[in-house]
Motif scaffolding. Sequence first.
Motif, PDB file in Angstrom:
ATOM      1  N   ASP A 148      84.155  52.302 -31.550  1.00 18.47           N
ATOM      2  CA  ASP A 148      83.209  51.549 -32.377  1.00 18.47           C
ATOM      3  C   ASP A 148      81.797  52.105 -32.206  1.00 18.47           C
ATOM      4  OD1 ASP A 148      85.183  49.917 -33.333  1.00 18.47           O
ATOM      5  OD2 ASP A 148      84.859  48.336 -31.846  1.00 18.47           O
ATOM      6  N   GLU A 149      81.435  52.429 -30.962  1.00 20.29           N
ATOM      7  CA  GLU A 149      80.108  52.969 -30.711  1.00 20.29           C
ATOM      8  C   GLU A 149      79.918  54.291 -31.431  1.00 20.29           C
ATOM      9  OE1 GLU A 149      79.575  53.275 -26.525  1.00 20.29           O
ATOM     10  OE2 GLU A 149      79.102  51.155 -26.251  1.00 20.29           O
ATOM     11  N   SER A 150      80.942  55.148 -31.376  1.00 19.63           N
ATOM     12  CA  SER A 150      80.838  56.461 -32.015  1.00 19.63           C
ATOM     13  C   SER A 150      80.618  56.325 -33.508  1.00 19.63           C
ATOM     14  CB  SER A 150      82.102  57.285 -31.742  1.00 19.63           C
ATOM     15  OG  SER A 150      82.200  57.581 -30.367  1.00 19.63           O
ATOM     16  N   ARG A 151      81.401  55.433 -34.155  1.00 19.14           N
ATOM     17  CA  ARG A 151      81.277  55.288 -35.602  1.00 19.14           C
ATOM     18  C   ARG A 151      79.899  54.748 -35.981  1.00 19.14           C
ATOM     19  NH1 ARG A 151      87.138  53.741 -38.200  1.00 19.14           N
ATOM     20  NH2 ARG A 151      88.360  55.129 -36.913  1.00 19.14           N
ATOM     21  N   SER A 152      79.361  53.821 -35.160  1.00 23.75           N
ATOM     22  CA  SER A 152      78.031  53.300 -35.417  1.00 23.75           C
ATOM     23  C   SER A 152      76.996  54.410 -35.264  1.00 23.75           C
ATOM     24  CB  SER A 152      77.733  52.154 -34.451  1.00 23.75           C
ATOM     25  OG  SER A 152      76.390  51.747 -34.556  1.00 23.75           O
ATOM     26  N   LEU A 153      77.167  55.229 -34.234  1.00 21.29           N
ATOM     27  CA  LEU A 153      76.239  56.335 -34.009  1.00 21.29           C
ATOM     28  C   LEU A 153      76.305  57.361 -35.126  1.00 21.29           C
ATOM     29  CD1 LEU A 153      76.774  56.836 -30.162  1.00 21.29           C
ATOM     30  CD2 LEU A 153      74.683  56.074 -31.274  1.00 21.29           C
TER      31      LEU A 153
ATOM     32  N   SER B 260      76.735  56.878 -38.270  1.00 20.40           N
ATOM     33  CA  SER B 260      75.943  56.387 -39.402  1.00 20.40           C
ATOM     34  C   SER B 260      74.448  56.514 -39.126  1.00 20.40           C
ATOM     35  CB  SER B 260      76.293  54.922 -39.696  1.00 20.40           C
ATOM     36  OG  SER B 260      77.668  54.780 -40.004  1.00 20.40           O
ATOM     37  N   ILE B 261      74.035  56.180 -37.899  1.00 23.53           N
ATOM     38  CA  ILE B 261      72.613  56.246 -37.557  1.00 23.53           C
ATOM     39  C   ILE B 261      72.131  57.695 -37.563  1.00 23.53           C
ATOM     40  CG2 ILE B 261      70.928  55.815 -35.722  1.00 23.53           C
ATOM     41  CD1 ILE B 261      72.708  53.406 -34.894  1.00 23.53           C
TER      42      ILE B 261
ATOM     43  N   GLU C 297      75.175  53.849 -25.574  1.00 29.18           N
ATOM     44  CA  GLU C 297      74.684  54.024 -26.937  1.00 29.18           C
ATOM     45  C   GLU C 297      73.165  53.913 -26.975  1.00 29.18           C
ATOM     46  OE1 GLU C 297      75.106  52.002 -31.401  1.00 29.18           O
ATOM     47  OE2 GLU C 297      76.280  51.246 -29.729  1.00 29.18           O
TER      48      GLU C 297
ATOM     49  N   ALA D 265      82.533  58.428 -43.084  1.00 26.21           N
ATOM     50  CA  ALA D 265      82.544  57.789 -41.766  1.00 26.21           C
ATOM     51  C   ALA D 265      83.968  57.571 -41.269  1.00 26.21           C
ATOM     52  CB  ALA D 265      81.795  56.462 -41.818  1.00 26.21           C
TER      53      ALA D 265
ATOM     54  N   LYS E 109      85.942  49.984 -27.653  1.00 23.03           N
ATOM     55  CA  LYS E 109      84.479  49.915 -27.676  1.00 23.03           C
ATOM     56  C   LYS E 109      83.865  51.288 -27.913  1.00 23.03           C
ATOM     57  CE  LYS E 109      80.527  48.470 -24.886  1.00 23.03           C
ATOM     58  NZ  LYS E 109      80.083  47.937 -23.573  1.00 23.03           N
TER      59      LYS E 109
END
Length: 254
Positions: A167-172, A174-175, A203, A74, A164
Motif C-alpha cells: 500500500d505504501e509503495s502504490r501511494s508513493l 502516485s506522489i 514512507e 498505478a 502495508k
Amino acid sequence: MDGKGWSTWGEGMAAGLQNGMAIIPYALLKHYRKLNLSGSEAMLLIHLLSFRQVEGIDFPSLEELQAVTGRSIAVIAGELQKLMKEGFISIDEDNDELRDIHYERYNFSGMYTKLGAYLAEAAKEASEDKNAGTAPSREAARFTTGFPVLDGGYGRTAVAVPGKAADESRSLFSIFEKEFGRPLSPMECETISGWVDQDRYPEELILLALKESVFAGKVHFRYIDRILLEWARNRVKNAEDVKNYTQKFRSGGR
C-alpha cells in the motif's frame, strides 16, 4: 470494396495473424493460480512475453502496457512490483558499446523456474501415490488427468491482499509521478519498492527526501537515494531527526 476485395483482405489478415503469434507456456495458463498469481498478473506476464516475441520490445513502457491491458498505470506498476518481488521476473541492464546505448530487458527465468518446480513437485506426488497404491491427491489428480476433482474445480482463485508495504509503495508511486510530472518507469518503481521492502525506509522519510530534492532542484532518483543513504548512516529516522540533522549540517556540525 467488392466481394473479391474483402476476400483478399481476409486472407491478408489470416497471414498476419499467423506471423504474429506469441508462444505462451501452457503450464502458465493452467497453473498460474497455484503459483498465487491473479488472472490479471498472469495476463501481464503474457503481454510481456508477447511484446518480446511479436513486437521485438524487451522492455515495454508502462504506457504501452496500459494500452494493451486497459488498466491504470498505478495498477500495472503495482503488479510489476509484485512479480519482481516474488521472483517471477527481473530486470537485466546492459550497454551497446557500438551505439553507446544503455538498455533494459525483462528476464523471465524466475517464472520458468517456478513453473518447473511446481510441475516437478506435482509429478513426484503423483508417483508416490501410485507406488503407495493410494488414491491420488487433488493436486496429483489434476496433474495426471488434467480434469478437476468433483468437489474442487481447478483451484481456488488467488486473492491478493496487499500488505502495508505494498500500500505504501502504490501511494508513493502516485506522489512521485505528481512531483516528476510524468509516469514512472518500471526501474523507478522497482527503486521505490526497494526503499520500502528491502531498506525499510519509512514512507515519511522517503517523502522528506523527495521534498529535499525538490528544494535543491535535483529531482532525480540517484539524488534522492543519496539523501536516504546519508540519513541512514546518521540514524535519521523521522521528521524530527531530519530537522535536527539539517540544522546541524547547515550550521557546520556545531
